[in-house]
Design an enzyme around this catalytic site. Sequence first.
Site, PDB file in Angstrom:
ATOM      1  N   CYS A  48      -2.206   4.376   4.260  1.00 25.48           N
ATOM      2  CA  CYS A  48      -3.157   5.225   3.241  1.00 25.48           C
ATOM      3  C   CYS A  48      -4.217   4.329   2.447  1.00 25.48           C
ATOM      4  O   CYS A  48      -3.910   3.494   1.872  1.00 25.48           O
ATOM      5  CB  CYS A  48      -1.938   5.792   2.487  1.00 25.48           C
ATOM      6  N   CYS A  51      -4.364   4.362  -1.349  1.00 28.47           N
ATOM      7  CA  CYS A  51      -3.300   3.472  -1.829  1.00 28.47           C
ATOM      8  C   CYS A  51      -3.608   1.913  -1.766  1.00 28.47           C
ATOM      9  O   CYS A  51      -3.620   1.245  -2.647  1.00 28.47           O
ATOM     10  CB  CYS A  51      -1.951   3.340  -1.028  1.00 28.47           C
TER      11      CYS A  51
END
Length: 427
Positions: A48, A51
């Site tokens: 991700c 993230c």
Amino acid sequence: MLDRRSSTLLTVLLFVSASAFVEELDDSFMERKGAEDIWLIKFYAPWCTFCKQLDPVWHQIGSELRSLGSPIQVGKSDATASPGLAKEFRIRGYPAILMLKKDVTYNYLGPRTKDGIMDFADRVAGPLIRSLTSLQLFQHAMSRHDVMFVYVGATSQLKTNYTSAAETLIIGTYFFSATRDVLPKAVSLASLPAVVVFKDGTYFTYSEEHDGDLTAWINTERFPTFSQIDSYTLYAMGDSGKLVLLAMLEQKHLWDQSLRCKSLVEGVAAEHRDTYRSSFYFGFMEDSSYINGLVMDDIILPSFIIVNLSNDGYFLPLGAVETEQQLLDFMDGVLDGSVEIQGGNGVSQRIRRFVYDTKVTLMPIFTKAPLFGCFLLGVPLSIGVFLCYLCCKRRSSVDDDDDDDDDVALIATLSQRRKKSGNKKSD
Ligand SMILES: *[C@@H]1O[C@H](CO)[C@@H](O)[C@H](O)[C@H]1NC(C)=O
Ligand SMILES: *[C@@H]1O[C@H](CO)[C@@H](O)[C@H](O)[C@H]1NC(C)=O
């Protein structure tokens, strides 16, 4: 040479020490943690990108809280490596930020900035209701908060209701209490106990008779009447059922025309607050991506828009809006139904939105790597065509209406997902 080596060493040391402020949590966390612990946790997945962008912020938060001597412990957990923990906290999208305090979980839904997250951590970790014991403390708090809820009086049923409202709404606002003599003399209260909100340079007192449920009232009043609004705030405002009048401005540099739009909205919010406060929030936005998504087009900047977040509907002025009267006419038109609603969350809108979202997602891929884009689109397309074929074949043999419901449910899920990603900006 030596310099470079020592600076590398320094970087490594810094990184190691910063990592030490953030603990990697795995599935054994729930058994290991203490009952009184306060944890700020980020759930992430290795793939991700949002993230990864949060990583440096998270390290900063960890080291800052440590150096402040905060009781808050900072952790992170790879949800793909420790799925048990992610399941425990019902994590659905990444990154997810939450706080765990005495076994109660508080989800963070604001912008992923250091200030936003630190403020949330400080609010949730501290006392549920902060007691203001002197006028100085009251004034200090007033200078720090645009919107401030204060319970005034002794213990009562209202205090119990106020406390239970705080338990759910502490993620969004601070809660204070004070005795009558602490508040400035100019504040007049008809009776005690009372719940008062200080904002917009004035105050409003809660009345169960007029305002209904206390928690709902606080949830509605927790935004200033006029403010800069980001997509997270806009989404949070949706709960109240109010409309939002927005001046959509150019990003970064505000030209004269943008400033005029902004001050027009600010003026209406200030001068006609009592008339429109119950139906409108007012504000301005400098990032139009959320609104572009809602309108499914690039809106003209600067401009005015009224949005109804309860049903994803929006209203645009019929003609030019250059005076306060024209803006008031626009608002009245929306309220009396003479300005037509656009958008909304009907089935056809959801399909349009699905097509739009797909286009917006695929466009950059096509321009950057057309071949890969074709492949990406080609595979699901051929699967889709195949499924359609199966579906039609089945339908011609068995005439079955149930499929329609499935389609609607699918579209509903997609639109739900869009709402969520609008909120979290990524999933
Ligand atoms: C407290 O809340 C309950 C409902 O949750 C309501 O019936 C009651 O009237 C409230 N009391 C006060 C004093 O606000
Ligand atoms: C906003 O949407 C809600 C939910 O559909 C609806 O009840 C309300 O009437 C709408 N408000 C306006 C002014 O259109």
